[in-house]
Design an enzyme around this catalytic site. Structure first.
Site, PDB file in Angstrom:
ATOM      1  N   LYS A 118      40.127  41.611  -4.697  1.00  0.00           N
ATOM      2  CA  LYS A 118      38.984  42.178  -5.445  1.00  0.00           C
ATOM      3  C   LYS A 118      38.745  41.648  -6.690  1.00  0.00           C
ATOM      4  O   LYS A 118      38.333  40.238  -6.933  1.00  0.00           O
ATOM      5  CB  LYS A 118      39.300  43.595  -5.484  1.00  0.00           C
ATOM      6  CG  LYS A 118      39.228  44.297  -4.099  1.00  0.00           C
ATOM      7  CD  LYS A 118      38.972  45.939  -4.173  1.00  0.00           C
ATOM      8  CE  LYS A 118      39.297  46.590  -2.939  1.00  0.00           C
ATOM      9  NZ  LYS A 118      38.060  46.829  -1.995  1.00  0.00           N
ATOM     10  N   TYR A 124      45.650  53.345   1.837  1.00  0.00           N
ATOM     11  CA  TYR A 124      45.010  52.395   2.652  1.00  0.00           C
ATOM     12  C   TYR A 124      45.444  50.894   1.887  1.00  0.00           C
ATOM     13  O   TYR A 124      45.494  50.792   0.692  1.00  0.00           O
ATOM     14  CB  TYR A 124      43.499  52.526   2.662  1.00  0.00           C
ATOM     15  CG  TYR A 124      42.812  51.094   3.194  1.00  0.00           C
ATOM     16  CD1 TYR A 124      42.979  51.013   4.570  1.00  0.00           C
ATOM     17  CD2 TYR A 124      42.034  50.425   2.391  1.00  0.00           C
ATOM     18  CE1 TYR A 124      42.410  49.957   5.238  1.00  0.00           C
ATOM     19  CE2 TYR A 124      41.150  49.352   3.127  1.00  0.00           C
ATOM     20  CZ  TYR A 124      41.487  49.175   4.658  1.00  0.00           C
ATOM     21  OH  TYR A 124      40.847  48.100   5.217  1.00  0.00           O
ATOM     22  N   ASP A 172      50.608  47.736  -4.286  1.00  0.00           N
ATOM     23  CA  ASP A 172      49.436  47.245  -3.837  1.00  0.00           C
ATOM     24  C   ASP A 172      48.479  47.440  -5.009  1.00  0.00           C
ATOM     25  O   ASP A 172      48.043  48.518  -5.182  1.00  0.00           O
ATOM     26  CB  ASP A 172      48.973  47.893  -2.505  1.00  0.00           C
ATOM     27  CG  ASP A 172      47.496  47.648  -1.972  1.00  0.00           C
ATOM     28  OD1 ASP A 172      46.921  46.873  -2.909  1.00  0.00           O
ATOM     29  OD2 ASP A 172      47.216  47.977  -1.099  1.00  0.00           O
TER      30      ASP A 172
END
Ligand SMILES: Cc1ncc(COP(=O)(O)O)c(C=O)c1O
Length: 464
Positions: free
Chosen positions: A304, A162, A276
């Site tokens: 995040k 994801y 990522d």
């Protein structure tokens, strides 16, 4: 161990614990009734939903959070891996107060934003970065820059990964087992799409069919698969994107040499390697995956934890790739480098998440993983733990995972029993077997012991 018996027992526990959950959360039930009228599923993002309704939180301090019924939990959810500074961290609160009084928003670059860019470049060993507002935007823009730099449109991603919810990467995120089959490369509709041996499966309705062929799927930890795809289509592939350690299927660590092998293959075929690091960047080491695994990508994306709890995202990398931003690759956004986010991010990275903080997180993480390992061993259930400092997990499979297909073999029944069990016992966890725990610098050894005790009681109940 008799797996069928274990599954039946897990189903009983899940059923019983769900009833307890519903009885003790009337405030969440009531808020859900309001929320569902104005937001689909009563939540702000699909990941926040739960059946029949989620626990709604109202406050957090240190390692604790409180729901709208006033129930206290020790937080191992961590806002999906954001809150490693802990809740209401005094350094972040102070930075936010100061910024709120001086500069909430200008859409003009401020000094703290420059300072945060300097900090990110130093920490993650990159030349230049640009800011965005989320992990989704970070991977989206990194991908665009990679395509601009190479002049090639197609992208390779891992099965089961994801990278946020933009169209290009919303393929094969959690493909069902029956959609995995090896692609028929000999002809027909299948061969028209990506040309990889692995099916490109859209994860969302609404993703244009025209994009399917540009996203090529390969399995994680398999260099040969990448070499094969690059061999056949390297002249059309601009980027390979992956989480250097997969963190949306429990946790899957890269095999020795895998990441360096990818970098070498990308260099050979003029493909930009994008890490990522949205989840792992601020959590698994001071310098993220680049430091932990010793391999540098061409580009990386972060979000995040780098914002100290405030909305943020960034991507960056080598100057000769990043400078495509000034040579025609569009990269913009009204809130990019917003002063509030910059202030919180700067305080988080320079005042809270120091190298010593990562030592502390590492100590707590190992304590938690080892505690769970002891329980797993004495109960004999098929499970293992993964420990990566602030992030870690219990996976309900006896052996470590090497790729997404292994993840499909985990005993999810145990997860769906343990989740309400833990939350009912004051351990706030992420809803979803693909997630993992997040520990903050404000957690204590006592908090870790609470988790291990609750997990120990769960395993006893499961095997009774
Ligand atoms: C690895 C990874 N990349 C990207 C994203 C998207 O980040 P965001 O939710 O901030 O858009 C996520 C979100 O969980 C993620 O786990």
């Amino acid at each position: 161990m008799d797996v069928e018996r274990l599954n039946a027992r897990a189903a009983e526990i899940a059923d019983r614990e769900t009833k307890i959950w519903l009885e003790r959360t009337p405030g969440s039930a009531a808020l859900y009734q309001r929320a569902v009228k104005v937001m689909p599923a009563g939540v702000a993002s699909n990941f926040q939903g739960n059946d029949p309704y989620p626990v709604y939180l109202k406050a957090g301090k240190g390692s604790k959070v409180w729901d709208v019924d006033g129930t206290e939990y020790t937080d191992f959810h961590g806002g999906f891996g954001v809150n490693i500074v802990g809740h209401a961290n005094p350094k972040i609160v102070e930075a936010l107060k100061k910024a709120a009084e001086e500069a909430v928003h200008f859409a003009v670059t401020t000094e703290p934003t420059v300072a945060l860019a300097e900090e990110l470049c130093k920490r993650f060993q990159v030349d230049q970065i640009r800011f965005v507002n989320s992990g989704t935007e970070a991977t989206m823009d990194a991908l665009r820059v990679a395509r601009a730099a190479t002049g090639k449109d197609r992208v390779v991603k891992m099965e089961g990964s994801y990278h946020g919810h933009h169209d290009a990467l919303m393929f094969s995120v959690v493909p069902e087992a029956d959609a995995l089959g090896l692609r028929d490369k000999t002809g027909g509709e299948a061969a028209d799409a990506s040309g990889s041996a692995y099916t490109t499966e859209p994860t969302s309705k609404g993703v244009p069919k025209s994009m399917w062929k540009d996203t090529i799927i390969v399995p994680f930890n398999d260099l040969d698969a990448v070499a094969e795809v690059f061999g056949e289509h390297g002249d059309e592939i601009g980027a390979l994107i992956l989480e250097p350690v997969m963190m949306n299927v429990g946790i899957i660590v890269p095999k020795d040499g895998y990441l360096q092998g990818l970098r070498d293959l990308c260099d050979q075929h003029d493909v930009r390697l994008i890490f990522d690091e949205v989840k792992c960047g601020g959590t698994i080491a001071y310098g993220g995956a680049t430091e932990r695994f010793g391999v540098k990508p061409h580009l990386a994306a972060w979000a995040k934890a780098i914002g100290g709890g405030v909305t943020i995202g960034a991507f960056g990398g080598e100057a000769d790739t990043m400078n495509w931003v000034t040579k025609g690759a569009a990269q913009q956004g009204t809130f990019n480098g917003n002063p509030l986010s910059s202030a919180a991010g700067l305080a988080a990275l320079t005042e809270v998440l120091t190298p010593e903080a990562y030592d502390y997180l590492g100590k707590l993480g190992t304590m938690l993983a080892e505690g769970c390992d002891r329980v797993i061993e004495s109960s004999g259930i098929p499970a293992h733990t993964v420990d990566l400092g602030a992030k870690g997990c219990v996976s309900y499979r006896d052996k470590p995972l090497t790729n997404y297909r292994d993840f499909l073999e985990t005993h999810t029944e145990n997860y769906w029993a343990s989740y309400p069990w833990m939350v009912n016992r004051g351990i706030f966890m992420t809803p979803g077997d693909e997630e993992q725990w997040t520990i903050s610098v404000q957690h204590t050894e006592d908090d870790i012991a609470k988790y291990v005790d609750a997990f120990g009681e769960f395993c006893q109940e499961l095997t009774k």
